[in-house]
Design a protein around this motif. Structure first.
Motif, short mmCIF file in Angstrom:
data_model
loop_
_atom_site.label_atom_id
_atom_site.label_comp_id
_atom_site.label_asym_id
_atom_site.label_seq_id
_atom_site.Cartn_x
_atom_site.Cartn_y
_atom_site.Cartn_z
N SER A 1 -9.87 11.51 9.20
CA SER A 1 -10.53 10.71 10.19
C SER A 1 -9.71 9.81 9.99
O SER A 1 -9.54 8.82 10.56
N GLY A 2 -9.87 9.55 8.33
CA GLY A 2 -8.97 8.12 7.95
C GLY A 2 -7.84 8.19 8.17
O GLY A 2 -7.24 6.90 8.95
N ALA A 3 -6.74 8.80 8.47
CA ALA A 3 -5.34 8.95 8.38
C ALA A 3 -5.62 8.60 10.18
O ALA A 3 -4.24 7.99 10.49
N LEU A 4 -6.57 9.16 10.78
CA LEU A 4 -5.98 9.06 12.84
C LEU A 4 -6.11 8.15 12.83
O LEU A 4 -5.46 7.28 13.15
N ALA A 5 -7.38 7.37 12.25
CA ALA A 5 -7.66 6.39 12.58
C ALA A 5 -6.39 4.75 12.05
O ALA A 5 -6.19 4.20 12.66
N ALA A 6 -5.77 5.49 11.01
CA ALA A 6 -4.92 4.62 10.49
C ALA A 6 -3.29 4.53 12.30
O ALA A 6 -3.03 3.42 11.95
N LEU A 7 -3.16 5.68 12.03
CA LEU A 7 -1.97 5.92 12.67
C LEU A 7 -2.99 5.46 14.47
O LEU A 7 -1.38 4.92 14.96
N LEU B 1 13.42 2.29 -3.90
CA LEU B 1 14.44 3.14 -3.60
C LEU B 1 13.62 3.41 -2.13
O LEU B 1 14.51 3.44 -0.55
N LEU B 2 12.48 2.53 -2.05
CA LEU B 2 12.00 3.75 -0.52
C LEU B 2 12.30 2.48 0.25
O LEU B 2 12.27 2.92 1.34
N SER B 3 12.64 1.48 -0.86
CA SER B 3 12.72 -0.11 0.40
C SER B 3 14.36 -0.25 0.78
O SER B 3 14.63 -0.73 1.78
N LYS B 4 15.23 0.45 0.59
CA LYS B 4 16.83 0.88 0.81
C LYS B 4 17.00 1.92 1.63
O LYS B 4 18.42 2.31 2.23
N ALA B 5 15.69 2.85 1.95
CA ALA B 5 16.09 4.13 2.69
C ALA B 5 15.71 3.23 3.55
O ALA B 5 15.17 2.87 4.04
N PRO B 6 16.95 4.86 5.16
CA PRO B 6 16.37 4.28 6.83
C PRO B 6 14.80 5.12 6.73
O PRO B 6 14.82 6.47 6.89
N LEU B 7 13.81 4.18 6.99
CA LEU B 7 12.53 5.06 6.88
C LEU B 7 12.17 5.04 8.39
O LEU B 7 12.25 3.11 8.66
N ASP B 8 10.97 4.97 9.36
CA ASP B 8 10.05 3.92 9.79
C ASP B 8 9.09 3.97 9.40
O ASP B 8 7.81 3.23 9.85
N LEU B 9 8.24 4.64 8.37
CA LEU B 9 7.43 4.98 7.78
C LEU B 9 7.14 4.80 6.47
O LEU B 9 7.87 5.41 5.93
N VAL B 10 6.34 3.76 5.57
CA VAL B 10 6.45 3.89 4.02
C VAL B 10 5.09 3.95 4.20
O VAL B 10 4.21 3.29 4.35
N ILE B 11 4.54 4.87 3.38
CA ILE B 11 2.91 5.33 2.89
C ILE B 11 2.76 5.02 0.91
O ILE B 11 3.59 5.62 0.44
N PRO C 1 7.09 -0.19 8.38
CA PRO C 1 5.98 -0.06 8.60
C PRO C 1 5.14 0.30 7.40
O PRO C 1 5.84 1.33 7.32
N VAL C 2 4.16 -0.61 7.01
CA VAL C 2 3.60 0.09 5.44
C VAL C 2 2.24 0.14 5.70
O VAL C 2 1.63 -0.37 5.69
N ILE C 3 1.44 1.70 4.91
CA ILE C 3 0.66 2.03 4.44
C ILE C 3 0.19 1.89 3.48
O ILE C 3 0.71 2.96 2.12
N ALA D 1 0.41 -4.67 3.38
CA ALA D 1 0.79 -3.79 4.50
C ALA D 1 0.38 -3.74 5.53
O ALA D 1 -0.45 -5.31 5.82
N ASP D 2 0.61 -3.04 6.85
CA ASP D 2 0.59 -3.22 8.09
C ASP D 2 -0.47 -3.24 8.26
O ASP D 2 -1.52 -3.14 9.10
N CYS D 3 -0.97 -1.43 7.49
CA CYS D 3 -2.52 -0.98 7.89
C CYS D 3 -2.60 -0.46 6.47
O CYS D 3 -2.06 -0.03 5.57
N SER D 4 -4.14 -0.83 6.01
CA SER D 4 -5.25 -0.34 4.37
C SER D 4 -6.18 0.51 5.08
O SER D 4 -6.37 0.34 5.60
N VAL D 5 -5.93 1.22 4.31
CA VAL D 5 -6.50 2.84 3.98
C VAL D 5 -7.04 2.50 2.98
O VAL D 5 -6.65 2.83 1.81
#
Length: 441
Positions: free
Chosen positions: A261-267, A132-142, A48-50, A159-163
């Motif tokens: 608050s925005g960060a919590l809403a995105a999560l 670089l980020l796309s090649k790394a084993p990640l659970d979340l990209v910001i 997922p990408v934010i 993105a899967d979610c935008s803030v």
């Protein structure tokens, strides 16, 4: 093309210098070039990408998202900009900056894919970091968006979610001269059917209308999520989650509750794929760090570092300074870009500042120290108090300006370094200053 494949740079500094020569403009807002090279690279994210856009609060929001997700045990990659001292600060994996060496293969890959496209330095380096980020084993990209949104290089990613954080007047030569026009540019990060979090309490109508047109899942502060703060703790409530008795975030400043608050809403919007516990929220917000955002360095005198560089951000800085404990005098180290509203910045800060230490910055965009002095001397500090009573001095770089402020300051005073990332970065280039002991005037 600059040079040939046999002449490719072998160091990060050499690559960055090469990128600066590729395009005639520093900023050339368009997605055509980035999308074309991205397609050639086959660049895509498996996690997922934010994306986070806005005028102010982007870096803080990204840092809070990252800290909470790390506390929840996720593998997190983040692209945050601009850097303060070292370019590698822009890309973090697992909460740590990547190495210069790890970036080199991705510079080579982008260079090999770009062909006839003359990318701007920002476009080139954005593709490097995203690869670089796309090649790394990640659970979340910001991904933090740059000055705009609609035509920003980061917006080549769906993105899967935008803030969208606070929206105010800045970069008017590229984005427009009203909040509505700027809001329209920022709204370009919104995607059809995807959640978009708006943490600006008074968002421009252009943002709301754009989201409605696309059929996005719009979530606004004050309507779909909100917070309450008291002296010792605060609480947050969304559509399906609630957190009570939260300690204030590790990042200082009254505006940080909006960002949190925005960060919590995105999560919350991504809870089905990235569930986060209440303990992770508490731990992440307590541990979050981001240099240069109302960063208070303990010592004598007290040192405050803040990258506030537009009137809206400077107003928040001034408010936070007013809430600090008593200091007999305030010394300001100030350097800024020529295209900023310097007069408005000075007008907001002048009532708080007793002595100015004005600095040149290592970029052609910057106003010279003498220009800043003219703006200050043309601004009233307080009713019936002539501006000439305020001390001004000009310096070649931020480190020299800080040294002069330290020499003049008493131990009980405070020194505020602000106005640009270059200003704060200039005093951090040799590490975090440690101020202690007695100083003579």
């Amino acid at each position: 093309m600059v040079g040939s494949s046999s002449e490719l740079p072998t160091t990060l500094d050499a690559w960055l210098a090469r990128c600066e020569r590729l395009h005639a403009k520093d900023v050339d807002l368009s997605l055509e070039r980035v999308r074309a090279v991205k397609q050639r690279l086959g660049l895509q994210f498996r996690s997922p990408v934010i994306t986070v856009a806005g005028t102010n609060g982007k870096g803080s929001t990204c840092a809070m998202l990252e800290a909470i997700a790390l506390a929840a045990g996720y593998r997190v990659g983040a692209y945050i900009k601009p850097h303060l001292v070292h370019f590698e600060e822009r890309c973090r994996i697992g909460g740590r900056s990547v190495t210069a060496q790890s970036l080199l293969e991705h510079f080579e890959a982008v260079e090999g894919a770009r062909g006839e496209w003359a990318l701007t330095s920002f476009e080139f380096t954005t593709l490097v970091i995203m690869r670089l980020l796309s090649k790394a084993p990640l659970d979340l990209v910001i991904l933090e968006v740059g000055l705009g949104g609609r035509f920003d290089a980061v917006n080549a990613v769906d993105a899967d979610c935008s803030v969208i954080t606070s929206i105010d007047i800045d970069h008017t030569e590229f984005l427009g001269h009203t909040r509505e026009a700027i809001g329209h540019e920022k709204a370009g990060v919104i995607r059809k059917g995807k959640p978009v979090i708006v943490s600006d309490p008074l968002p421009p109508r252009s943002v709301i209308d754009y989201a409605a047109t696309l059929g996005a899942d719009l979530r606004c502060i004050g309507r779909d999520f909100n917070y309450r703060g008291v002296e010792q703790q605060w609480s947050w409530e969304g559509s399906s989650q609630r957190y009570a008795g939260l300690a204030y975030p590790g990042l200082r400043g009254a505006n940080q509750l909006l960002n949190a608050s925005g960060a919590l809403a995105a999560l919350e919007a991504l809870r089905d794929t990235l569930p986060v516990s209440a303990q992770a929220v508490r731990t992440g917000l307590a541990r979050v760090e981001l240099p240069g955002r109302f960063q208070i360095v303990a010592g004598r005198p007290t040192l405050v570092l803040d990258v506030a560089h537009n009137p809206h951000a400077v107003a928040a800085l001034a408010h936070n300074l007013e809430r600090m404990g008593y200091h007999p005098r305030t010394h300001a180290v100030f350097g800024a870009m020529r295209d900023k509203d310097i007069v408005a910045i000075v007008q907001r800060m002048a009532p708080l500042v007793d002595a100015w230490y004005l600095t040149d910055l290592a970029t052609p965009r910057a106003a010279h120290a003498g220009e800043l002095e003219q703006a200050i001397r043309g601004t009233a500090v307080a009713p019936r108090q002539p501006v000439r009573a305020v001390v001004c001095s000009c310096h070649e770089d931020p480190a020299q300006a800080l040294a002069a402020a330290l020499q003049a300051a008493d131990p009980a005073d405070r020194i505020v370094v602000f106005g640009s990332f270059y200003t704060v970065g200039g005093v951090l280039k040799n590490g975090l200053p440690r101020l202690s002991g007695n100083h003579s005037n």
